[in-house]
Design an enzyme around this catalytic site. Sequence first.
Site, short mmCIF file in Angstrom:
data_model
loop_
_atom_site.label_atom_id
_atom_site.label_comp_id
_atom_site.label_asym_id
_atom_site.label_seq_id
_atom_site.Cartn_x
_atom_site.Cartn_y
_atom_site.Cartn_z
N THR A 214 0.85 -1.20 0.00
CA THR A 214 0.00 0.00 0.00
C THR A 214 0.88 1.25 0.00
O THR A 214 0.62 2.21 -0.73
CB THR A 214 -0.95 -0.01 1.21
OG1 THR A 214 -1.79 -1.18 1.10
CG2 THR A 214 -1.82 1.24 1.25
N GLU A 218 0.99 4.16 -2.81
CA GLU A 218 0.67 5.56 -2.48
C GLU A 218 1.86 6.48 -2.73
O GLU A 218 1.69 7.62 -3.17
CB GLU A 218 0.19 5.68 -1.03
CG GLU A 218 -1.12 4.94 -0.73
CD GLU A 218 -2.28 5.33 -1.63
OE1 GLU A 218 -2.27 6.47 -2.18
OE2 GLU A 218 -3.20 4.50 -1.81
N HIS A 227 -3.18 5.53 -11.63
CA HIS A 227 -3.52 4.10 -11.67
C HIS A 227 -3.31 3.55 -13.07
O HIS A 227 -3.52 4.23 -14.07
CB HIS A 227 -4.99 3.89 -11.22
CG HIS A 227 -5.18 4.16 -9.77
ND1 HIS A 227 -6.22 4.92 -9.28
CD2 HIS A 227 -4.46 3.77 -8.69
CE1 HIS A 227 -6.14 4.99 -7.95
NE2 HIS A 227 -5.08 4.29 -7.57
N TRP A 229 -4.91 1.68 -15.00
CA TRP A 229 -6.02 1.57 -15.96
C TRP A 229 -6.50 2.94 -16.45
O TRP A 229 -7.38 3.01 -17.30
CB TRP A 229 -7.18 0.79 -15.36
CG TRP A 229 -7.86 1.46 -14.20
CD1 TRP A 229 -8.94 2.32 -14.25
CD2 TRP A 229 -7.52 1.36 -12.81
NE1 TRP A 229 -9.27 2.75 -12.98
CE2 TRP A 229 -8.42 2.18 -12.08
CE3 TRP A 229 -6.54 0.66 -12.09
CZ2 TRP A 229 -8.37 2.31 -10.68
CZ3 TRP A 229 -6.49 0.79 -10.71
CH2 TRP A 229 -7.39 1.60 -10.03
N ASP A 240 -2.94 6.31 -18.23
CA ASP A 240 -2.08 6.70 -17.11
C ASP A 240 -0.92 7.58 -17.60
O ASP A 240 -0.01 7.88 -16.83
CB ASP A 240 -1.57 5.47 -16.36
CG ASP A 240 -0.71 4.56 -17.23
OD1 ASP A 240 -0.59 4.81 -18.45
OD2 ASP A 240 -0.14 3.58 -16.69
N THR A 245 2.79 0.92 -20.35
CA THR A 245 1.78 0.14 -19.61
C THR A 245 0.58 -0.06 -20.52
O THR A 245 0.11 0.90 -21.13
CB THR A 245 1.35 0.88 -18.32
OG1 THR A 245 0.83 2.18 -18.66
CG2 THR A 245 2.51 1.05 -17.37
N ASP A 281 -1.32 -7.39 -2.05
CA ASP A 281 0.11 -7.12 -1.90
C ASP A 281 0.97 -8.19 -2.56
O ASP A 281 2.00 -7.88 -3.18
CB ASP A 281 0.48 -7.04 -0.40
CG ASP A 281 0.15 -5.68 0.19
OD1 ASP A 281 -0.66 -4.94 -0.42
OD2 ASP A 281 0.68 -5.36 1.28
ZN ZN Z 1 -4.13 4.56 -5.84
#
Ligand code: ZN
Length: 309
Positions: A214, A218, A227, A229, A240, A245, A281
């Site tokens: 996480t 962040e 992100h 997508w 993005d 990507t 994760d």
């Molecule tokens: Zn995020």
Amino acid sequence: MSTPTRRGCGTMPVHHRLMAESPAYASARVEIENQAFAYETGAAATARVGPTRIPVVVHVVFHTAAQNIDDDQITGQIDVLNKDYRAQNADVGQVPPVWKPLVADSRIEFELATTDPDGQPTDGITRTETAKTKFNIFTDEVKSASTGGHDAWPADKYLNIWVCPRIFDPNDPSEILGYAQFPGGDPETDGVVIGHKFFGTSGTATAPFNLGRTATHEVGHWLNLFHIWGDDDGGCSGSDLVADTPNAGGPNFGTPTFPSLTCNNGPDGDMFVNYMDYTDDKGMFMFTKGQSDRMAATLDSFRSSFDGG
Ligand SMILES: [Zn+2]
């Protein structure tokens, strides 16, 4: 309180609010994106040889004794950041072969601050007991002592990470794991916020969000990554702003099996192993070279106060 089964991040709602409310943020964002575009297209490149070292202060804001996480949970998180941003994570070998050539060493390292804003020695950790049991992503109360949190340290010298009991978006019933402020915003609220159950790899860290990813995700936003997508609510038109990507429909959750196809992006499909997706994760292992270039552009623009080594 049960642990969420799906990743949820509050960064984009915060971004949309700031874009609507702050002309200064909106104009800074244009400048930052111009630099990122130049790096992404190859019109310009960073002179940083790296590694760029980022001093970190972790503000632990707790309501119960258990939420006052121990030093090991914090240093364990810093270790994960250092491995992930240098592509030295033990699970990088799980990247599907087709994307292995794209795996990037971002040449960014993190260390708990050793000097506080007054020039005094510090362990880079502050601890604050609070009456609050949860914190709203839109009001940033965790970021001010006057509202039950802790004030930011100067954002041009430190990455501020607040670790707190519970994070919520008033428009979304599910618990938020964390949120970041993109570069370009008010220094008083600059940094990332993470729920204690999703921070580090020990102590109160809880599966499936107990491998420190996480914070990796962040901090990616803090360095201006979007992100994977493209944040268009499942459509295929969002981007993005990183060329290497794949275009993707929406977030992936859990631990998908390769390939996961959306938006006619076969045969390889979504890059769900990327830190900027919503997988668990244990399902995310890489940044790409394009993402690394975008982070370097940020370090050469809005975050240029951090020394390039
Ligand atoms: Zn995020």
